[in-house]
Design a protein around this motif. Sequence first.
Motif, PDB file in Angstrom:
ATOM      1  N   LEU A   1       0.862  -1.189   0.000  1.00 35.25           N
ATOM      2  CA  LEU A   1       0.000   0.000   0.000  1.00 35.25           C
ATOM      3  C   LEU A   1       0.895   1.236   0.000  1.00 35.25           C
ATOM      4  CD1 LEU A   1      -2.716   1.461   0.359  1.00 35.25           C
ATOM      5  CD2 LEU A   1      -2.409   1.193   2.812  1.00 35.25           C
ATOM      6  N   GLN A   2       0.672   2.109  -0.948  1.00 34.37           N
ATOM      7  CA  GLN A   2       1.462   3.344  -1.017  1.00 34.37           C
ATOM      8  C   GLN A   2       0.541   4.544  -0.806  1.00 34.37           C
ATOM      9  OE1 GLN A   2       4.854   3.669  -1.416  1.00 34.37           O
ATOM     10  NE2 GLN A   2       4.888   1.441  -1.157  1.00 34.37           N
ATOM     11  N   LEU A   3       1.071   5.527  -0.167  1.00 30.15           N
ATOM     12  CA  LEU A   3       0.258   6.730   0.089  1.00 30.15           C
ATOM     13  C   LEU A   3       1.112   7.961  -0.152  1.00 30.15           C
ATOM     14  CD1 LEU A   3      -2.238   8.216   1.249  1.00 30.15           C
ATOM     15  CD2 LEU A   3      -1.159   8.005   3.486  1.00 30.15           C
ATOM     16  N   ASP A   4       0.636   8.800  -1.076  1.00 33.28           N
ATOM     17  CA  ASP A   4       1.303  10.085  -1.292  1.00 33.28           C
ATOM     18  C   ASP A   4       0.449  11.137  -0.582  1.00 33.28           C
ATOM     19  OD1 ASP A   4       2.811  12.164  -2.152  1.00 33.28           O
ATOM     20  OD2 ASP A   4       1.947  12.224  -4.180  1.00 33.28           O
ATOM     21  N   LEU A   5       0.752  11.355   0.691  1.00 31.18           N
ATOM     22  CA  LEU A   5      -0.074  12.241   1.536  1.00 31.18           C
ATOM     23  C   LEU A   5      -0.289  13.580   0.824  1.00 31.18           C
ATOM     24  CD1 LEU A   5      -1.318  12.046   4.393  1.00 31.18           C
ATOM     25  CD2 LEU A   5       0.700  13.261   5.238  1.00 31.18           C
ATOM     26  N   PRO A   6      -1.548  13.915   0.489  1.00 28.62           N
ATOM     27  CA  PRO A   6      -1.768  15.159  -0.277  1.00 28.62           C
ATOM     28  C   PRO A   6      -1.650  16.414   0.601  1.00 28.62           C
ATOM     29  CG  PRO A   6      -3.846  14.029   0.096  1.00 28.62           C
ATOM     30  CD  PRO A   6      -2.796  13.204   0.761  1.00 28.62           C
ATOM     31  N   HIS A   7      -0.843  17.331   0.097  1.00 29.08           N
ATOM     32  CA  HIS A   7      -0.647  18.604   0.817  1.00 29.08           C
ATOM     33  C   HIS A   7      -1.975  19.335   0.977  1.00 29.08           C
ATOM     34  CE1 HIS A   7       0.520  22.922   1.082  1.00 29.08           C
ATOM     35  NE2 HIS A   7       1.431  22.434   1.917  1.00 29.08           N
TER      36      HIS A   7
ATOM     37  N   PHE B   1      -3.637  15.339  13.431  1.00 29.83           N
ATOM     38  CA  PHE B   1      -3.000  14.034  13.592  1.00 29.83           C
ATOM     39  C   PHE B   1      -3.640  13.088  12.587  1.00 29.83           C
ATOM     40  CE2 PHE B   1      -3.265  16.185  17.702  1.00 29.83           C
ATOM     41  CZ  PHE B   1      -1.931  16.287  18.029  1.00 29.83           C
ATOM     42  N   TYR B   2      -2.852  12.123  12.100  1.00 23.70           N
ATOM     43  CA  TYR B   2      -3.430  11.202  11.121  1.00 23.70           C
ATOM     44  C   TYR B   2      -2.806   9.826  11.291  1.00 23.70           C
ATOM     45  CZ  TYR B   2       0.933  11.690   8.572  1.00 23.70           C
ATOM     46  OH  TYR B   2       2.259  11.664   8.247  1.00 23.70           O
TER      47      TYR B   2
ATOM     48  N   THR C   1      -0.043  -0.055  11.367  1.00 21.00           N
ATOM     49  CA  THR C   1      -0.022   1.321  10.906  1.00 21.00           C
ATOM     50  C   THR C   1       0.858   1.425   9.674  1.00 21.00           C
ATOM     51  OG1 THR C   1      -0.300   2.103  13.147  1.00 21.00           O
ATOM     52  CG2 THR C   1       0.518   3.696  11.546  1.00 21.00           C
ATOM     53  N   VAL C   2       0.276   1.899   8.581  1.00 20.10           N
ATOM     54  CA  VAL C   2       1.052   2.079   7.354  1.00 20.10           C
ATOM     55  C   VAL C   2       1.886   3.346   7.459  1.00 20.10           C
ATOM     56  CG1 VAL C   2       0.925   2.362   4.861  1.00 20.10           C
ATOM     57  CG2 VAL C   2      -0.698   0.862   6.026  1.00 20.10           C
ATOM     58  N   THR C   3       1.226   4.430   7.870  1.00 17.87           N
ATOM     59  CA  THR C   3       1.969   5.667   8.112  1.00 17.87           C
ATOM     60  C   THR C   3       1.158   6.517   9.083  1.00 17.87           C
ATOM     61  OG1 THR C   3       3.121   7.523   7.085  1.00 17.87           O
ATOM     62  CG2 THR C   3       0.980   6.960   6.166  1.00 17.87           C
ATOM     63  N   GLY C   4       1.819   7.483   9.717  1.00 17.16           N
ATOM     64  CA  GLY C   4       1.135   8.372  10.645  1.00 17.16           C
ATOM     65  C   GLY C   4       1.385   7.992  12.092  1.00 17.16           C
ATOM     66  N   ASP C   5       0.533   8.505  12.943  1.00 12.59           N
ATOM     67  CA  ASP C   5       0.720   8.423  14.387  1.00 12.59           C
ATOM     68  C   ASP C   5       0.027   7.166  14.910  1.00 12.59           C
ATOM     69  OD1 ASP C   5       0.931   8.994  17.099  1.00 12.59           O
ATOM     70  OD2 ASP C   5       0.852  11.151  16.670  1.00 12.59           O
ATOM     71  N   ASP C   6       0.793   6.127  15.261  1.00 12.44           N
ATOM     72  CA  ASP C   6       0.130   4.860  15.604  1.00 12.44           C
ATOM     73  C   ASP C   6      -0.478   4.850  17.008  1.00 12.44           C
ATOM     74  OD1 ASP C   6       2.420   4.660  17.012  1.00 12.44           O
ATOM     75  OD2 ASP C   6       3.197   2.868  15.990  1.00 12.44           O
TER      76      ASP C   6
END
Lengths: 347, 464
Positions: B70-76, B91-92, B100-105
């Motif tokens: 899973l890839q995520l290009d966090l949109p600005h 927070f995300y 958790t793939v990305t962000g604050d686990d």
Amino acid sequence: MRVIAAAIAFLTSFGWAQAFEIEDQKFYGFEDSKDVVKIISTSDIEIFEPLLLAFVNKYPSVGVDYTVASSQQVFKAVYDEQAEFDLVISSAMDLQMKIANDNLARQHISEATQRLPEGAKWRDRVFAFTYETAVFLISRSAFHQSEVPLSRRALVELVRQNTDRFSGRIGTYDIRISGLGYLLATQDSLSSQTYWRLTEVFGLAGTRLYCCSADMIRDVEQGRLAFAYNVLDSYALRKVAEGKPNVQIVEFSDFQTSIMRTALIPKNVKNEEAAEAMLDFLVTLADRPNLALSTGMNPIIEGEPKSKKLLSSVTLGPSLLVFLDSMKRSDFVNSWVSSMRIWQESN
Amino acid sequence: MSVATSTPIKGSVQRRLVLQLIFVALILTVLFVLAVRLVGERIAQSAQDSALFAAAASIASSMHSDNGELQLDLPHSAFAMLEAISEDSIFYRVSVGSRTVTGDDELSVITPASPLAERAYATEEFRGEPVRILTVPRALDVEGVFTNVSITLAHTRQGFHSTVSQIQSIATGVGIGFFIVSVALCLLASQSALKPLKSLVNAIERRGPEDLRPVNREVPSEVAPLITALNSFIVRLSGSLDKAEEFIAEAAHRIRTPMALVQTNAEIALRFAETSKSRGKIREIIVAARESSRSASQLLDHATVAFRAENPQLAPISLSELIERSISRFFPIAEMKGITLTVSPTKSNVIVAVDSLLMQSAIGNVLDNAIKYSESDTTVDISYGVLNDYGFINISDQGPGFSDGDIKHATELFFRGKKTESTEGTGLGLKIVSDALNVHNGRLEITKNGERGSCVSLQLPLHS
């Protein structure tokens, strides 16, 4: 904790130890002073000294313990290790924002901070006190006066057509090790698509990567570099002011990215009163023009930047956190590394 | 009025009206403020929720799979959107199951109430601050395998609270204004509602004591029953007063005629009486009969004055004519008692507009008194003239006179002076005089007449 874990993994992979590393340290005021404000900062002592001396002069009973570290190390000290500091100064706005966003900065409201313009403070937790513009610095000897590019598009064309001439004589930040370089690069990429074309031609020509502005300026001045891209104006200005005829600042007409140097009081502050006094002292730098001149800093003046040219000001806000996302960061750095053809260099 | 002060008072209609209206206004104001606050909170909450959802949807649309990862290009733009709304921390967390793939686990993932729900909200504490959390579940095709991805986004509540408190302070301001205006309107409304009642009270208070006409004003329907009751009371009262007067007049008439007979016969009997003892007794009978008939005449006079006062027949007449008509019947009595009656004008042809009968009664009563209390060989003088735009008739005698205290009370019904206690009398005389003068807007003045006697002055406005 994955972000932090990723950050630590990222840092250790570049050979840093667990504990944060400092570059320099100096004490101002009376050695036996009990009232000491501990500052950790990314700004070199030589730049900041006049300001600290003026502060000690104004508050003779307060001693200032000034520690210099890179922006990543400053962040590591404050965010990961929660080291005891009273004031954190950094030009890496994104990392400062991360500290404030995650509720690790103390709120401070004073008459001085109320005067800051919108975008120069966030939730009364992080405060900007100077702004610096990233400029294009050229070595006069490397250019005919007529061919000096005035925009990124012109620069792309010039480098594309003279790849051999500029090969190995282009300097910019290594965004993998410079937090400031990473911030400037990501903001450039938001402002214009030209940024990636620029990276491509820089990669094709072969670019020298730097950790710090001062080294780039030195190499431009000595003619080792034809030009340096994204050099912070305050350092560069000082060099020019010292009368180095070989260095010329070029202000691009498409846009100029400007960043702000920010300060915050961490949650675990020990000497809150002195920290607040120091913070108020910093944000009112505009009231002391002589001091601003001697440090070469551009104070945040009630909303008006000095140059009204197309400044793409990076303002304080949580959107700065986007590029701190571990996935986003590794994507960006990977794209940059491949554009810069760094694998070629290492071969 | 002296009666009003003794009325027991309990509460005030106006105060009750105002207090009740203010109470209602207060309740409405509080309800208004609460309602606006509730609506404000809902709107602010739904604004924050929509922004969170838009940001989360934008993050969701930037997900893709790459080499089974899973890839995520966090949109600005997702963060810039939230940043523009308010100064709040973001927070995300993007997770697959518990990974958790990305962000604050540390951020909690909100489980939707129903598996079909496309979003779930919660308000929790995170990193020492209250946050609004949104979880958007998405199914993503990662190399042919459907994976459930949760996008969780949290926003601190500073902007929400500042919006709510702004709405609240506006609502409170408007509420206070509304309340002040309401109170002012309550006061005005209650005053205007009670205005007809006040003007009615004024009208009744202004009436003279003899005025027993029914109240005939336009009044609001609420007051009408009170007026009807009052009028029917007045009719009954004046009816019984009339009956009482009729009864007195009838009684006086019935007494006077037989008494005159008794007096005449007693006088005849006196001539034939032989012993001094029986002469004395007969004289006592004569005095008593005379007194009774005199009292009866005065009662009649009083009834006449009371009756005529309601509807006086005014006509111009000169004072000399009036005096002549009044005194003719007194010459025989005066002569009998050895009292001289003199008339001394100071100005001729003084004209007043009066009810002649009323004034004759009045003058007659004064003269009657003067003659009655005077001793023989004295003079009762009647002078008349003009003083300060009033025609006056002064009747002076050399009788016992009034004491200072008596003068004040002389015109009260059934009052009798201290020096006259030995003589028979009703105390009606000066009351009749005073009533008759009141009908003509005249004045009565009683003064001492030198060392002996008194002077009664009847003053009437001149006829213009």
